[in-house]
Design a protein around this motif. Sequence first.
Motif, PDB file in Angstrom:
ATOM      1  N   GLN A   1     -31.195  43.696 -27.783  1.00  0.00           N
ATOM      2  CA  GLN A   1     -31.975  43.369 -26.591  1.00  0.00           C
ATOM      3  C   GLN A   1     -31.593  41.977 -26.116  1.00  0.00           C
ATOM      4  O   GLN A   1     -31.524  41.045 -26.891  1.00  0.00           O
ATOM      5  N   VAL A   2     -31.366  41.857 -24.816  1.00  0.00           N
ATOM      6  CA  VAL A   2     -30.964  40.569 -24.263  1.00  0.00           C
ATOM      7  C   VAL A   2     -32.152  39.626 -24.217  1.00  0.00           C
ATOM      8  O   VAL A   2     -33.237  39.990 -23.789  1.00  0.00           O
ATOM      9  N   ARG A   3     -31.915  38.390 -24.654  1.00  0.00           N
ATOM     10  CA  ARG A   3     -32.914  37.332 -24.583  1.00  0.00           C
ATOM     11  C   ARG A   3     -32.338  36.190 -23.771  1.00  0.00           C
ATOM     12  O   ARG A   3     -31.121  36.050 -23.633  1.00  0.00           O
ATOM     13  N   MET A   4     -33.233  35.363 -23.262  1.00  0.00           N
ATOM     14  CA  MET A   4     -32.791  34.156 -22.574  1.00  0.00           C
ATOM     15  C   MET A   4     -32.576  33.066 -23.619  1.00  0.00           C
ATOM     16  O   MET A   4     -33.289  33.000 -24.624  1.00  0.00           O
ATOM     17  N   VAL A   5     -31.606  32.214 -23.383  1.00  0.00           N
ATOM     18  CA  VAL A   5     -31.282  31.137 -24.307  1.00  0.00           C
ATOM     19  C   VAL A   5     -31.412  29.810 -23.573  1.00  0.00           C
ATOM     20  O   VAL A   5     -30.691  29.568 -22.603  1.00  0.00           O
ATOM     21  N   GLU A   6     -32.346  28.989 -24.055  1.00  0.00           N
ATOM     22  CA  GLU A   6     -32.579  27.691 -23.430  1.00  0.00           C
ATOM     23  C   GLU A   6     -31.778  26.602 -24.140  1.00  0.00           C
ATOM     24  O   GLU A   6     -31.538  26.684 -25.345  1.00  0.00           O
ATOM     25  N   SER A   7     -31.425  25.559 -23.397  1.00  0.00           N
ATOM     26  CA  SER A   7     -30.748  24.403 -23.979  1.00  0.00           C
ATOM     27  C   SER A   7     -31.059  23.169 -23.145  1.00  0.00           C
ATOM     28  O   SER A   7     -31.535  23.276 -22.014  1.00  0.00           O
ATOM     29  N   GLY A   8     -30.779  22.006 -23.730  1.00  0.00           N
ATOM     30  CA  GLY A   8     -30.939  20.760 -22.993  1.00  0.00           C
ATOM     31  C   GLY A   8     -32.147  19.926 -23.371  1.00  0.00           C
ATOM     32  O   GLY A   8     -32.333  18.826 -22.841  1.00  0.00           O
ATOM     33  N   GLY A   9     -32.973  20.437 -24.275  1.00  0.00           N
ATOM     34  CA  GLY A   9     -34.142  19.665 -24.672  1.00  0.00           C
ATOM     35  C   GLY A   9     -33.747  18.446 -25.486  1.00  0.00           C
ATOM     36  O   GLY A   9     -32.597  18.275 -25.877  1.00  0.00           O
ATOM     37  N   GLY A  10     -34.742  17.579 -25.725  1.00  0.00           N
ATOM     38  CA  GLY A  10     -34.474  16.391 -26.515  1.00  0.00           C
ATOM     39  C   GLY A  10     -35.619  15.408 -26.447  1.00  0.00           C
ATOM     40  O   GLY A  10     -36.709  15.727 -25.952  1.00  0.00           O
ATOM     41  N   LEU A  11     -35.344  14.214 -26.975  1.00  0.00           N
ATOM     42  CA  LEU A  11     -36.335  13.135 -26.985  1.00  0.00           C
ATOM     43  C   LEU A  11     -35.932  12.090 -25.955  1.00  0.00           C
ATOM     44  O   LEU A  11     -34.800  11.584 -25.994  1.00  0.00           O
ATOM     45  N   VAL A  12     -36.856  11.786 -25.037  1.00  0.00           N
ATOM     46  CA  VAL A  12     -36.599  10.779 -24.007  1.00  0.00           C
ATOM     47  C   VAL A  12     -37.811   9.871 -23.877  1.00  0.00           C
ATOM     48  O   VAL A  12     -38.908  10.205 -24.339  1.00  0.00           O
ATOM     49  N   GLN A  13     -37.608   8.753 -23.223  1.00  0.00           N
ATOM     50  CA  GLN A  13     -38.717   7.840 -22.951  1.00  0.00           C
ATOM     51  C   GLN A  13     -39.376   8.194 -21.621  1.00  0.00           C
ATOM     52  O   GLN A  13     -38.756   8.819 -20.755  1.00  0.00           O
ATOM     53  N   ALA A  14     -40.602   7.767 -21.456  1.00  0.00           N
ATOM     54  CA  ALA A  14     -41.311   7.986 -20.199  1.00  0.00           C
ATOM     55  C   ALA A  14     -40.509   7.399 -19.041  1.00  0.00           C
ATOM     56  O   ALA A  14     -39.939   6.301 -19.169  1.00  0.00           O
ATOM     57  N   GLY A  15     -40.430   8.142 -17.943  1.00  0.00           N
ATOM     58  CA  GLY A  15     -39.685   7.700 -16.789  1.00  0.00           C
ATOM     59  C   GLY A  15     -38.251   8.211 -16.746  1.00  0.00           C
ATOM     60  O   GLY A  15     -37.585   8.116 -15.704  1.00  0.00           O
ATOM     61  N   ALA A  16     -37.789   8.752 -17.850  1.00  0.00           N
ATOM     62  CA  ALA A  16     -36.413   9.241 -17.924  1.00  0.00           C
ATOM     63  C   ALA A  16     -36.293  10.647 -17.319  1.00  0.00           C
ATOM     64  O   ALA A  16     -37.286  11.250 -16.886  1.00  0.00           O
ATOM     65  N   SER A  17     -35.059  11.151 -17.310  1.00  0.00           N
ATOM     66  CA  SER A  17     -34.774  12.485 -16.769  1.00  0.00           C
ATOM     67  C   SER A  17     -34.123  13.344 -17.836  1.00  0.00           C
ATOM     68  O   SER A  17     -33.491  12.839 -18.770  1.00  0.00           O
ATOM     69  N   LEU A  18     -34.270  14.656 -17.649  1.00  0.00           N
ATOM     70  CA  LEU A  18     -33.665  15.620 -18.555  1.00  0.00           C
ATOM     71  C   LEU A  18     -33.394  16.883 -17.760  1.00  0.00           C
ATOM     72  O   LEU A  18     -34.137  17.207 -16.822  1.00  0.00           O
ATOM     73  N   ARG A  19     -32.340  17.604 -18.129  1.00  0.00           N
ATOM     74  CA  ARG A  19     -32.016  18.850 -17.432  1.00  0.00           C
ATOM     75  C   ARG A  19     -31.934  19.982 -18.435  1.00  0.00           C
ATOM     76  O   ARG A  19     -31.121  19.943 -19.370  1.00  0.00           O
ATOM     77  N   LEU A  20     -32.729  21.004 -18.208  1.00  0.00           N
ATOM     78  CA  LEU A  20     -32.720  22.179 -19.065  1.00  0.00           C
ATOM     79  C   LEU A  20     -31.890  23.280 -18.413  1.00  0.00           C
ATOM     80  O   LEU A  20     -31.843  23.389 -17.190  1.00  0.00           O
ATOM     81  N   SER A  21     -31.259  24.087 -19.242  1.00  0.00           N
ATOM     82  CA  SER A  21     -30.490  25.224 -18.772  1.00  0.00           C
ATOM     83  C   SER A  21     -30.962  26.479 -19.489  1.00  0.00           C
ATOM     84  O   SER A  21     -31.461  26.415 -20.614  1.00  0.00           O
ATOM     85  N   CYS A  22     -30.755  27.609 -18.827  1.00  0.00           N
ATOM     86  CA  CYS A  22     -31.152  28.885 -19.420  1.00  0.00           C
ATOM     87  C   CYS A  22     -30.195  29.965 -18.957  1.00  0.00           C
ATOM     88  O   CYS A  22     -29.922  30.091 -17.757  1.00  0.00           O
ATOM     89  N   ALA A  23     -29.683  30.743 -19.902  1.00  0.00           N
ATOM     90  CA  ALA A  23     -28.769  31.826 -19.588  1.00  0.00           C
ATOM     91  C   ALA A  23     -29.060  32.993 -20.524  1.00  0.00           C
ATOM     92  O   ALA A  23     -29.579  32.799 -21.623  1.00  0.00           O
ATOM     93  N   PRO A  24     -28.722  34.211 -20.124  1.00  0.00           N
ATOM     94  CA  PRO A  24     -28.965  35.365 -20.986  1.00  0.00           C
ATOM     95  C   PRO A  24     -28.016  35.382 -22.178  1.00  0.00           C
ATOM     96  O   PRO A  24     -26.904  34.847 -22.105  1.00  0.00           O
ATOM     97  N   SER A  25     -28.448  36.016 -23.260  1.00  0.00           N
ATOM     98  CA  SER A  25     -27.637  36.059 -24.478  1.00  0.00           C
ATOM     99  C   SER A  25     -26.489  37.052 -24.375  1.00  0.00           C
ATOM    100  O   SER A  25     -25.576  37.030 -25.199  1.00  0.00           O
ATOM    101  N   GLY A  26     -26.531  37.929 -23.364  1.00  0.00           N
ATOM    102  CA  GLY A  26     -25.476  38.914 -23.178  1.00  0.00           C
ATOM    103  C   GLY A  26     -25.505  39.466 -21.775  1.00  0.00           C
ATOM    104  O   GLY A  26     -26.247  38.993 -20.919  1.00  0.00           O
ATOM    105  N   ARG A  27     -24.692  40.485 -21.557  1.00  0.00           N
ATOM    106  CA  ARG A  27     -24.652  41.093 -20.243  1.00  0.00           C
ATOM    107  C   ARG A  27     -25.975  41.814 -19.987  1.00  0.00           C
ATOM    108  O   ARG A  27     -26.512  42.480 -20.863  1.00  0.00           O
ATOM    109  N   THR A  28     -26.460  41.680 -18.744  1.00  0.00           N
ATOM    110  CA  THR A  28     -27.737  42.286 -18.419  1.00  0.00           C
ATOM    111  C   THR A  28     -27.822  42.509 -16.922  1.00  0.00           C
ATOM    112  O   THR A  28     -26.977  42.029 -16.162  1.00  0.00           O
TER     113      THR A  28
END
Length: 119
Positions: free
Chosen positions: A1-28
Amino acid sequence: QVRMVESGGGLVQAGASLRLSCAPSGRTVSSYAMAWFRQAPGKDREFVAGVTYGAGNTRYSDSVKGRFTISGDIAKNTIYLQMNSMKPEDTAVYYCTRKVAANTAFGSWGQGTQVTVSA
């Protein structure tokens, strides 16, 4: 079964920026809508932002409006979440999910990616 896969998390300070990405684990099949949810410790999972490809619109929770931006690539079933001016209350596990049609529930939930914002 295809699942979504998230990436890009982490530890940042207040006021900073972060970008998350998400893609499927396979063809769907193509998605009708995709969204980001988050869950902080001891709290329920909450909606953060979503994009509906068919209608071409986006929606945000009041807590992130003006700071977060969702974007997507319908051809790749991929979405992103640009998070700016981050606050400690943004700390949570962020999940990606999708709908394959307007009358279906969100599914294909990913494992989530941890985002921690220090004061």
